[in-house]
Design a protein around this motif. Structure first.
Motif, PDB file in Angstrom:
ATOM      1  N   GLU A 616       0.705  -1.124  -0.148  1.00  0.00           N
ATOM      2  CA  GLU A 616      -0.099  -0.118   0.064  1.00  0.00           C
ATOM      3  C   GLU A 616       0.964   1.342  -0.052  1.00  0.00           C
ATOM      4  O   GLU A 616       2.107   1.268   0.254  1.00  0.00           O
ATOM      5  CB  GLU A 616      -0.948  -0.076   1.242  1.00  0.00           C
ATOM      6  N   MET A 621      -3.317   5.754   2.262  1.00  0.00           N
ATOM      7  CA  MET A 621      -3.630   5.000   3.317  1.00  0.00           C
ATOM      8  C   MET A 621      -4.224   5.931   4.620  1.00  0.00           C
ATOM      9  O   MET A 621      -4.861   5.826   5.446  1.00  0.00           O
ATOM     10  CB  MET A 621      -3.251   3.724   3.872  1.00  0.00           C
ATOM     11  N   GLY A 626      -7.134   2.582   8.038  1.00  0.00           N
ATOM     12  CA  GLY A 626      -7.073   1.107   7.273  1.00  0.00           C
ATOM     13  C   GLY A 626      -6.736   0.368   8.560  1.00  0.00           C
ATOM     14  O   GLY A 626      -6.156   0.856   9.824  1.00  0.00           O
ATOM     15  N   ARG A 653      -2.709  -5.772   4.116  1.00  0.00           N
ATOM     16  CA  ARG A 653      -3.828  -4.840   4.590  1.00  0.00           C
ATOM     17  C   ARG A 653      -5.011  -5.861   4.723  1.00  0.00           C
ATOM     18  O   ARG A 653      -5.427  -6.501   3.915  1.00  0.00           O
ATOM     19  CB  ARG A 653      -3.985  -3.862   3.574  1.00  0.00           C
ATOM     20  N   SER A 656      -9.877  -2.921   2.685  1.00  0.00           N
ATOM     21  CA  SER A 656      -9.665  -2.713   1.389  1.00  0.00           C
ATOM     22  C   SER A 656      -9.936  -1.206   0.992  1.00  0.00           C
ATOM     23  O   SER A 656     -10.768  -0.555   1.384  1.00  0.00           O
ATOM     24  CB  SER A 656     -10.727  -3.611   0.195  1.00  0.00           C
ATOM     25  N   SER A 657      -8.945  -0.902   0.042  1.00  0.00           N
ATOM     26  CA  SER A 657      -9.055   0.522  -0.460  1.00  0.00           C
ATOM     27  C   SER A 657     -10.231   0.836  -1.302  1.00  0.00           C
ATOM     28  O   SER A 657     -10.471   1.904  -1.766  1.00  0.00           O
ATOM     29  CB  SER A 657      -7.685   1.228  -0.977  1.00  0.00           C
ATOM     30  N   LYS A 663     -15.326   3.607   4.269  1.00  0.00           N
ATOM     31  CA  LYS A 663     -14.176   3.200   4.011  1.00  0.00           C
ATOM     32  C   LYS A 663     -12.863   3.575   5.021  1.00  0.00           C
ATOM     33  O   LYS A 663     -13.180   4.747   5.813  1.00  0.00           O
ATOM     34  CB  LYS A 663     -13.723   3.914   2.757  1.00  0.00           C
ATOM     35  N   GLY A 664     -11.904   2.970   5.477  1.00  0.00           N
ATOM     36  CA  GLY A 664     -10.802   3.328   6.331  1.00  0.00           C
ATOM     37  C   GLY A 664     -10.921   2.975   7.637  1.00  0.00           C
ATOM     38  O   GLY A 664     -12.171   2.099   7.846  1.00  0.00           O
TER      39      GLY A 664
END
Length: 766
Positions: A616, A621, A626, A653, A656-657, A663-664
């Motif tokens: 990543e 990130m 994350g 990781r 997932s991005s 998200k995060g």
């Protein structure tokens, strides 16, 4: 001899006072003649929880205490026993009763205080106590110091028992709701003494007295039997219904096995309902099926035992048939008659022998009680007849094709066993899983340019600021970005317009006391018509829900932070302890080392290096956060030096991005302070990276046992070459008919010797 006489005084006291002087003298003469009879040897006395007594006194004591034990919790009990005198006392009639069950007058007097069933149970207990006394006297006396002595505990008779041993006794039928299939337990301690409680010898009769547990076990067993019947019946029907199935020998064996299991479950269900459950629900124990010991009950017991034995015998027949198929795949058994004979007649024979012994030696309780060592008669059928015997015949075949196939397959198997199973997979080693503990320590300082991030009031962030919480188990969190809402205080302000339901035109749309989903406070019941938003009581001003995470991240400098991972592990089976530090590490090493491509053994890692190793980009990130896993693998070969047992770090990781929603990784926390006695707080929405540490691995060390298991398995696999070559020879070569004639030879009785060319008379006699 039994007596009934008037009495007044303290029954359990030292003195006994009788109203009538003549009766008093007569009683004293009788009583002391009973309790002072002196026998020259201990063998002439019987033992109970009250000590040793001569048989006459033992009979009276045990019979009195049978009444006491059986009816101790009976409401309005009329008779009481004492451990001082062998008498029963009736306080209502002021009578002392000598409980002699051979005297009908005594029996009538005692039974007048209980019902008919209780009278029968009391007499049965007295008879059992007398039988126990005779059994004690007829058995040679052992060494008292080396065994727990024979005794009558009030309900059951126990023989001499070796120290450190538990003995079991079928629950007697004269106990209310007792079943012979349950057992009482008595423990002999290492010092050759019975277990004691409250100063007296103690026996665990709880399994005999828990009525609810007994009923529950009956219903559970009945339910299991019904389920088995419901499953077995359609299986048998399917096997019989389709002709293609029932023609096969193995299916016919299945039918017989399933039939024996079905009949066994039917017999067990009938026994549970007609005998066991009836014993539990019938108040009058003397009229139960078990107590009656009738012919029908014993026939049902015989059938139950027979089908139980038949099911085990048919399991053996199935195994024998499969063994024949495996040992001689090309010549399976042609007839099932021997299996039918063994499957149905052998269990009948063993059950019949057992039934005859029970009818002669222990014809009681419908044969439901254990009969000691004779139980093996039907547990292990010993009359298995083998009607023929197969022995391998070796045929040498001179064929290059077959020889090459045989050796090639053998080489492949040997290569697999040695190269893969033993060398590559280390099949010669014993393994042990790793046990681990991990601690972490972060270091680093980051400066936030307040001209670039004016909403962030703190310019310098150190480890106490960006590690939240300070300690976690096998994890740590580092703040990489944040949104700050400063100087919040409790008050009334407008709700965030991003909150669903916060818009309004009138106060009626803002009900008092309601909290909106994802809201920041409690509605006050008023609407700010200028802003078109409901007013709330909350920490004001509320967080701006439309605010985005700063880009670039405010704490992007956290990429240079370092984490010191200290990992201590051990392999308990091999008594090996290791840690993830080089054996020759010094203070200078820790000041200069950093994990990377040039140093894989350094436990100090830059956060950017961790994220990069996980594939990543740190800046991307760090914006919204994350989750990263740091995996420490300890796979050690302890046949080598322990110094070569070092860890391997792996990173990945976990989230997932590519996520579109949620998200995060982020959360909120606050810092509180006061100004002029007014409480304020600064609210932080913290974005960051959560690092989770996991430790896996195992160690291996040479051990002879797994090595021999793998070698033995390899030798067994060599038989595959023989099977493959047999298939080729018997089914694919042109001369296959000739090979079949040479490989198989049918021998039937003594006349078969005539078929053997070249055999002499000496061979025949063998």
């Amino acid at each position: 001899m039994g007596l009934i006489y008037p009495y007044a005084g303290n029954f359990n006291g030292q003195q006994i006072m009788i109203k009538n002087r003549i009766v008093n003298r007569f009683f004293l003469c009788w009583y002391f003649s009973q309790v002072t009879v002196v026998y020259s040897t201990l063998e002439r006395k019987c033992h109970s929880r009250l000590g040793y007594n001569n048989p006459d006194v033992f009979e009276l004591f045990s019979c009195a205490w049978c009444y006491e034990h059986l009816f101790s919790i009976k409401p309005q009990r009329q008779l009481y026993a004492s451990d001082r005198v062998a008498l029963l006392y009736n306080p209502l009639k002021k009578l002392l009763i000598s409980p002699d069950i051979n005297n009908q007058t005594i029996i009538n007097e005692v039974c007048s205080t209980v019902d008919n069933d209780e009278c029968h149970r009391w007499k049965s207990c007295c008879v059992a106590a007398n039988d126990c006394c005779r059994r004690q006297l007829s058995t040679p006396l052992g060494d008292k110091n080396e065994t727990c002595g024979r005794t009558w505990d009030g309900w059951g008779c126990w023989d001499d028992t070796e120290p450190d041993k538990r003995v079991y006794l079928s629950c007697p039928l004269y106990l209310q709701y007792s079943l012979p299939i349950r057992q009482a337990v008595k423990t002999c301690h290492h010092n050759a003494s019975w277990e004691r409680r409250d100063g007296r010898e103690w026996t665990n009769y709880q399994p005999c007295l828990k009525v609810d547990d007994l009923k529950t076990s009956i219903f559970v067993g009945l339910g299991c039997s019904i389920c088995s019947i419901l499953v077995l019946f359609p299986a048998i029907f399917i096997f019989i219904r389709y002709q293609g199935l029932r023609k096969q020998h193995r299916i016919r064996l299945h039918i017989n096995l399933f039939l024996s299991l079905l009949l066994k479950e039917i017999a067990v269900a009938c026994w549970d309902m007609l005998v066991t459950y009836e014993r539990m629900t019938n108040i009058d124990t003397s009229s139960t099926v078990l107590a009656g010991n009738g012919a029908g009950c014993k026939i049902l017991s015989f059938v139950k035992i027979y089908f139980k034995c038949a099911s085990f015998t048919w399991m053996f027949c199935e195994g024998l048939f499969l063994h024949r198929l495996m040992s001689d795949a090309f010549s399976p058994p042609r007839s099932l008659i021997p299996f039918y004979i063994a499957g149905w007649t052998v269990p009948f024979t063993t059950t019949l022998i057992y039934a005859i012994l029970r009818a002669v030696l222990a014809n009681e309780s419908c044969w439901s009680t254990s009969y000691g060592h004779f139980e093996w008669i039907f547990d292990v059928p010993n009359l298995i007849f083998l009607v023929h015997y197969d022995t391998p015949r070796i045929v040498h075949i001179r064929s290059k094709k077959v020889g090459v196939i045989n050796r090639l397959i053998q080489l492949i198997i040997i290569g697999y066993v040695i190269g893969y199973a033993i060398v590559y997979k280390k099949g010669y080693q014993e393994n042990d899983a790793v046990q681990s503990a991990v601690t972490t320590k972060l270091k680093g300082v980051v400066y936030v340019n307040q001209s670039q991030y004016p909403d962030i009031t703190t310019s310098v962030w150190d480890v106490a600021e960006y590690v939240v919480p300070p300690q976690e188990n096998n994890a740590f969190f580092v703040i990489t970005n944040l949104i700050e809402t400063p100087k919040q205080t409790i008050g009334i302000c407008i709700e965030d317009p991003k909150v669903l339901g916060s818009n309004c035109t009138t106060s009626s749309q803002c009900p008092t006391g309601k909290v909106l989903p994802a809201g920041n406070g409690v509605l006050t019941g008023e609407c700010n018509t200028t802003a078109g938003l409901c007013l709330i009581r909350a920490w004001c001003p509320v967080e701006n829900g439309a605010a985005k995470a700063p880009d670039p991240p405010a704490l992007l400098g956290s990429k240079d932070f370092t984490v010191f991972i200290k990992n201590n592990i051990q392999f308990p089976k091999f008594k090996v302890k290791r840690r993830n530090l080089p054996d020759n590490a010094s203070d200078e090493f820790f000041q200069t080392c950093n994990y990377g491509s040039n140093s894989k053994d350094c436990p100090i890692l830059r956060l950017e290096t961790i994220v990069r190793e996980a594939g990543e980009n740190y800046a991307a990130m760090a914006k919204e956060g994350g989750v990263i896993e740091i995996q420490i693998q300890w796979n050690c070969n302890l046949d080598l030096s322990e110094s070569e047992c070092v860890p391997k770090y792996m990173f990945r990781r976990l989230d997932s991005s590519d996520y579109k929603i949620s998200k995060g990784y982020n959360f909120r926390y606050a810092k509180y302070y006061k100004e002029n006695d007014v409480e304020f707080r600064t609210l932080f929405k913290a974005y960051g990276i959560k690092f989770i540490l996991s430790v896996t691995g195992e160690a291996g060390k040479f051990n002879f046992e797994p090595f021999m298991i793998n070698v033995g398995s390899g030798l067994a696999l060599l038989s595959i070459a023989t099977v493959v070559c047999d298939i080729v020879v018997l089914y694919f070569l042109k001369a296959r008919n000739l090979y079949k004639d040479k490989k198989y030879l049918q021998v039937v009785g003594d006349d078969a010797y005539k078929q053997l060319d070249g055999q002499n008379e000496e061979d025949k006699s063998e």
